[in-house]
Motif scaffolding. Structure first.
Motif, PDB file in Angstrom:
ATOM      1  N   MET A 101       0.826  -1.195   0.000  1.00  0.00           N
ATOM      2  CA  MET A 101       0.000   0.000   0.000  1.00  0.00           C
ATOM      3  C   MET A 101       0.871   1.260   0.000  1.00  0.00           C
ATOM      4  SD  MET A 101      -3.191  -0.828  -0.157  1.00  0.00           S
ATOM      5  CE  MET A 101      -4.102   0.555   0.487  1.00  0.00           C
ATOM      6  N   TYR A 102       1.990   1.196   0.708  1.00  0.00           N
ATOM      7  CA  TYR A 102       2.907   2.330   0.754  1.00  0.00           C
ATOM      8  C   TYR A 102       3.476   2.625  -0.630  1.00  0.00           C
ATOM      9  CZ  TYR A 102       7.130   5.015   1.789  1.00  0.00           C
ATOM     10  OH  TYR A 102       8.110   5.966   1.789  1.00  0.00           O
ATOM     11  N   PHE A 103       3.980   1.585  -1.288  1.00  0.00           N
ATOM     12  CA  PHE A 103       4.651   1.780  -2.564  1.00  0.00           C
ATOM     13  C   PHE A 103       3.690   2.072  -3.714  1.00  0.00           C
ATOM     14  CE2 PHE A 103       8.267  -0.431  -0.504  1.00  0.00           C
ATOM     15  CZ  PHE A 103       9.261   0.486  -0.820  1.00  0.00           C
ATOM     16  N   TYR A 104       2.491   1.507  -3.662  1.00  0.00           N
ATOM     17  CA  TYR A 104       1.586   1.640  -4.798  1.00  0.00           C
ATOM     18  C   TYR A 104       0.519   2.725  -4.632  1.00  0.00           C
ATOM     19  CZ  TYR A 104       3.689  -2.650  -6.501  1.00  0.00           C
ATOM     20  OH  TYR A 104       4.588  -3.595  -6.952  1.00  0.00           O
ATOM     21  N   LEU A 105       0.352   3.243  -3.422  1.00  0.00           N
ATOM     22  CA  LEU A 105      -0.654   4.277  -3.210  1.00  0.00           C
ATOM     23  C   LEU A 105      -0.056   5.538  -2.585  1.00  0.00           C
ATOM     24  CD1 LEU A 105      -3.554   5.338  -3.163  1.00  0.00           C
ATOM     25  CD2 LEU A 105      -3.865   4.166  -0.961  1.00  0.00           C
ATOM     26  N   LEU A 106       0.477   5.387  -1.390  1.00  0.00           N
ATOM     27  CA  LEU A 106       0.892   6.560  -0.634  1.00  0.00           C
ATOM     28  C   LEU A 106       2.072   7.283  -1.268  1.00  0.00           C
ATOM     29  CD1 LEU A 106       0.586   8.327   1.853  1.00  0.00           C
ATOM     30  CD2 LEU A 106       2.039   6.734   3.093  1.00  0.00           C
ATOM     31  N   LYS A 107       3.115   6.555  -1.605  1.00  0.00           N
ATOM     32  CA  LYS A 107       4.325   7.191  -2.110  1.00  0.00           C
ATOM     33  C   LYS A 107       4.105   7.896  -3.449  1.00  0.00           C
ATOM     34  CE  LYS A 107       8.585   8.179  -1.241  1.00  0.00           C
ATOM     35  NZ  LYS A 107       9.011   8.818   0.020  1.00  0.00           N
ATOM     36  N   PRO A 108       3.405   7.298  -4.404  1.00  0.00           N
ATOM     37  CA  PRO A 108       3.166   8.023  -5.659  1.00  0.00           C
ATOM     38  C   PRO A 108       2.432   9.343  -5.455  1.00  0.00           C
ATOM     39  CG  PRO A 108       2.719   5.696  -5.967  1.00  0.00           C
ATOM     40  CD  PRO A 108       2.924   5.901  -4.494  1.00  0.00           C
ATOM     41  N   VAL A 109       1.432   9.350  -4.575  1.00  0.00           N
ATOM     42  CA  VAL A 109       0.696  10.587  -4.311  1.00  0.00           C
ATOM     43  C   VAL A 109       1.616  11.620  -3.675  1.00  0.00           C
ATOM     44  CG1 VAL A 109      -1.212  11.617  -3.023  1.00  0.00           C
ATOM     45  CG2 VAL A 109      -1.499   9.377  -4.101  1.00  0.00           C
ATOM     46  N   ALA A 110       2.444  11.184  -2.722  1.00  0.00           N
ATOM     47  CA  ALA A 110       3.358  12.103  -2.045  1.00  0.00           C
ATOM     48  C   ALA A 110       4.400  12.659  -3.001  1.00  0.00           C
ATOM     49  CB  ALA A 110       4.040  11.379  -0.881  1.00  0.00           C
ATOM     50  N   ARG A 111       4.876  11.839  -3.910  1.00  0.00           N
ATOM     51  CA  ARG A 111       5.845  12.330  -4.892  1.00  0.00           C
ATOM     52  C   ARG A 111       5.223  13.390  -5.790  1.00  0.00           C
ATOM     53  NH1 ARG A 111       8.391   6.400  -6.249  1.00  0.00           N
ATOM     54  NH2 ARG A 111      10.100   6.471  -4.727  1.00  0.00           N
ATOM     55  N   GLY A 112       3.972  13.189  -6.161  1.00  0.00           N
ATOM     56  CA  GLY A 112       3.295  14.192  -6.965  1.00  0.00           C
ATOM     57  C   GLY A 112       3.156  15.512  -6.227  1.00  0.00           C
ATOM     58  N   PHE A 113       3.022  15.444  -4.902  1.00  0.00           N
ATOM     59  CA  PHE A 113       2.856  16.648  -4.096  1.00  0.00           C
ATOM     60  C   PHE A 113       4.152  17.443  -4.009  1.00  0.00           C
ATOM     61  CE2 PHE A 113       1.915  18.895   0.013  1.00  0.00           C
ATOM     62  CZ  PHE A 113       0.766  19.540  -0.416  1.00  0.00           C
ATOM     63  N   ARG A 114       5.263  16.842  -4.405  1.00  0.00           N
ATOM     64  CA  ARG A 114       6.546  17.531  -4.349  1.00  0.00           C
ATOM     65  C   ARG A 114       6.663  18.665  -5.367  1.00  0.00           C
ATOM     66  NH1 ARG A 114      10.545  12.229  -3.458  1.00  0.00           N
ATOM     67  NH2 ARG A 114      10.096  12.003  -1.217  1.00  0.00           N
ATOM     68  N   VAL A 115       5.657  18.833  -6.215  1.00  0.00           N
ATOM     69  CA  VAL A 115       5.662  19.990  -7.114  1.00  0.00           C
ATOM     70  C   VAL A 115       5.522  21.279  -6.303  1.00  0.00           C
ATOM     71  CG1 VAL A 115       4.725  18.663  -9.036  1.00  0.00           C
ATOM     72  CG2 VAL A 115       3.153  19.845  -7.498  1.00  0.00           C
ATOM     73  N   VAL A 116       4.952  21.164  -5.107  1.00  0.00           N
ATOM     74  CA  VAL A 116       4.865  22.326  -4.209  1.00  0.00           C
ATOM     75  C   VAL A 116       6.265  22.610  -3.678  1.00  0.00           C
ATOM     76  CG1 VAL A 116       3.843  23.237  -2.102  1.00  0.00           C
ATOM     77  CG2 VAL A 116       2.518  21.701  -3.571  1.00  0.00           C
ATOM     78  N   PRO A 117       6.742  23.832  -3.717  1.00  0.00           N
ATOM     79  CA  PRO A 117       8.088  24.156  -3.219  1.00  0.00           C
ATOM     80  C   PRO A 117       8.290  23.663  -1.787  1.00  0.00           C
ATOM     81  CG  PRO A 117       7.155  26.032  -4.376  1.00  0.00           C
ATOM     82  CD  PRO A 117       6.053  25.011  -4.256  1.00  0.00           C
ATOM     83  N   GLU A 118       9.471  23.163  -1.516  1.00  0.00           N
ATOM     84  CA  GLU A 118       9.746  22.578  -0.204  1.00  0.00           C
ATOM     85  C   GLU A 118       9.518  23.551   0.956  1.00  0.00           C
ATOM     86  OE1 GLU A 118      13.328  20.274   2.214  1.00  0.00           O
ATOM     87  OE2 GLU A 118      13.296  20.280   0.023  1.00  0.00           O
ATOM     88  N   PRO A 119       9.943  24.817   0.867  1.00  0.00           N
ATOM     89  CA  PRO A 119       9.677  25.735   1.988  1.00  0.00           C
ATOM     90  C   PRO A 119       8.192  25.839   2.316  1.00  0.00           C
ATOM     91  CG  PRO A 119      11.286  26.688   0.506  1.00  0.00           C
ATOM     92  CD  PRO A 119      10.759  25.474  -0.183  1.00  0.00           C
ATOM     93  N   ALA A 120       7.349  25.805   1.296  1.00  0.00           N
ATOM     94  CA  ALA A 120       5.906  25.877   1.531  1.00  0.00           C
ATOM     95  C   ALA A 120       5.414  24.611   2.209  1.00  0.00           C
ATOM     96  CB  ALA A 120       5.165  26.090   0.210  1.00  0.00           C
ATOM     97  N   ARG A 121       5.972  23.461   1.820  1.00  0.00           N
ATOM     98  CA  ARG A 121       5.562  22.201   2.438  1.00  0.00           C
ATOM     99  C   ARG A 121       6.037  22.121   3.886  1.00  0.00           C
ATOM    100  NH1 ARG A 121       8.164  18.002  -0.289  1.00  0.00           N
ATOM    101  NH2 ARG A 121       9.251  19.371  -1.738  1.00  0.00           N
ATOM    102  N   VAL A 122       7.212  22.662   4.158  1.00  0.00           N
ATOM    103  CA  VAL A 122       7.708  22.702   5.542  1.00  0.00           C
ATOM    104  C   VAL A 122       6.796  23.575   6.395  1.00  0.00           C
ATOM    105  CG1 VAL A 122       9.586  23.470   7.036  1.00  0.00           C
ATOM    106  CG2 VAL A 122      10.097  22.225   4.924  1.00  0.00           C
ATOM    107  N   GLY A 123       6.420  24.742   5.870  1.00  0.00           N
ATOM    108  CA  GLY A 123       5.520  25.627   6.597  1.00  0.00           C
ATOM    109  C   GLY A 123       4.162  24.993   6.835  1.00  0.00           C
ATOM    110  N   LEU A 124       3.650  24.297   5.821  1.00  0.00           N
ATOM    111  CA  LEU A 124       2.373  23.602   5.976  1.00  0.00           C
ATOM    112  C   LEU A 124       2.484  22.530   7.050  1.00  0.00           C
ATOM    113  CD1 LEU A 124      -0.516  22.936   5.082  1.00  0.00           C
ATOM    114  CD2 LEU A 124       0.473  21.478   3.286  1.00  0.00           C
TER     115      LEU A 124
END
Length: 246
Positions: free
Chosen positions: A67-90
């Motif tokens: 479930m981690y490799f086939y669901l969670l991680k792909p979604v999280a990788r897609g979210f990396r389009v958001v700049p890292e400083p913004a994700r840290v603040g969130l």
């Protein structure tokens, strides 16, 4: 449709524990071989907590892994389009919301200073930190977060952790810590201040954001460890024992 979305977000929330366990495992060195016996030999000794459900736990561990490799991680990788400083603040904002959980458990453990610290951090970060986007309490006054949960509270009063469990979606746990998930959920402000759909949306965002900031810790464990199940199990138990002792 709302129910389907809520279930999906709940699954993502649960899956976050897989990555959380992985990070804890990476930060905690593996136990010496003579502590539990030969880790990979036929005479393997049980950890202090005991793992009588190892066969079942390994099956759930496999399920969580997929479930981690086939669901969670792909979604999280897609979210990396958001700049890292913004994700840290969130991440800071979402963690700031959890301050009442930590404060309540510190109070239950009679750690009045830690309880005050968490309440003070909540006020400072919500105001000076712009609703928690910045960890102003740490940046300005070096006031560190005090991690506390109901599992630690029960441990403080001598409740044994019970046998080791791997929960579907939630990952590593024990009998005591598994049951403690429910009290903490009821104290969580998210679940009693907003509608259910919004609450699951916030929690789902928290999951995706935290995994997007992780540097593939779980992947490295899978690649480097001969038996990742044993490594994650022993690291989790050591960390939880240390948390209760603090």
């Amino acid at each position: 449709m709302k129910r389907v979305v809520a279930i999906f977000l709940f699954m993502m929330l649960c899956l976050s524990a897989v990555a959380t366990s992985a990070v804890a495992a990476e930060e905690q060195p593996a136990p010496p071989l003579d502590l539990y016996g030969d880790l990979y030999g036929d005479d393997l000794a049980e950890p202090p907590t005991g793992d009588p459900l190892e066969v079942v736990n390994r099956g759930v561990f496999w399920f969580n892994d997929k479930m981690y490799f086939y669901l969670l991680k792909p979604v999280a990788r897609g979210f990396r389009v958001v700049p890292e400083p913004a994700r840290v603040g969130l991440g800071n904002m979402l963690d700031n919301i959890k301050s009442p959980i930590r404060a309540a458990n510190a109070l239950l453990q009679l750690k009045f200073k830690d309880c005050g610290t968490e309440l003070g951090r909540l006020v400072v970060n919500t105001t000076l930190g712009i609703f928690g986007y910045y960890d102003a309490a740490d940046i300005i006054w070096s006031i560190k977060k005090k991690d506390e949960d109901f599992g630690q509270t029960l441990g403080y009063y001598g409740v044994e952790e019970g046998f080791y469990l791997v929960l579907p979606f939630f990952g590593s746990s024990t009998l005591r810590d598994g049951l403690s998930l429910f009290p903490d959920m009821y104290v969580d402000p998210v679940f009693w201040t907003v509608r259910q759909e919004a609450a699951w949306g916030i929690k789902g965002t928290d999951v995706v954001n935290r995994i997007s900031l992780d540097k593939d810790t779980y992947e490295s464990i899978i690649e480097e460890q001969l038996d990742p199940y044993l490594f994650v199990r022993d690291a989790y138990l050591q960390n939880r024992a240390a948390d209760v002792e603090e």
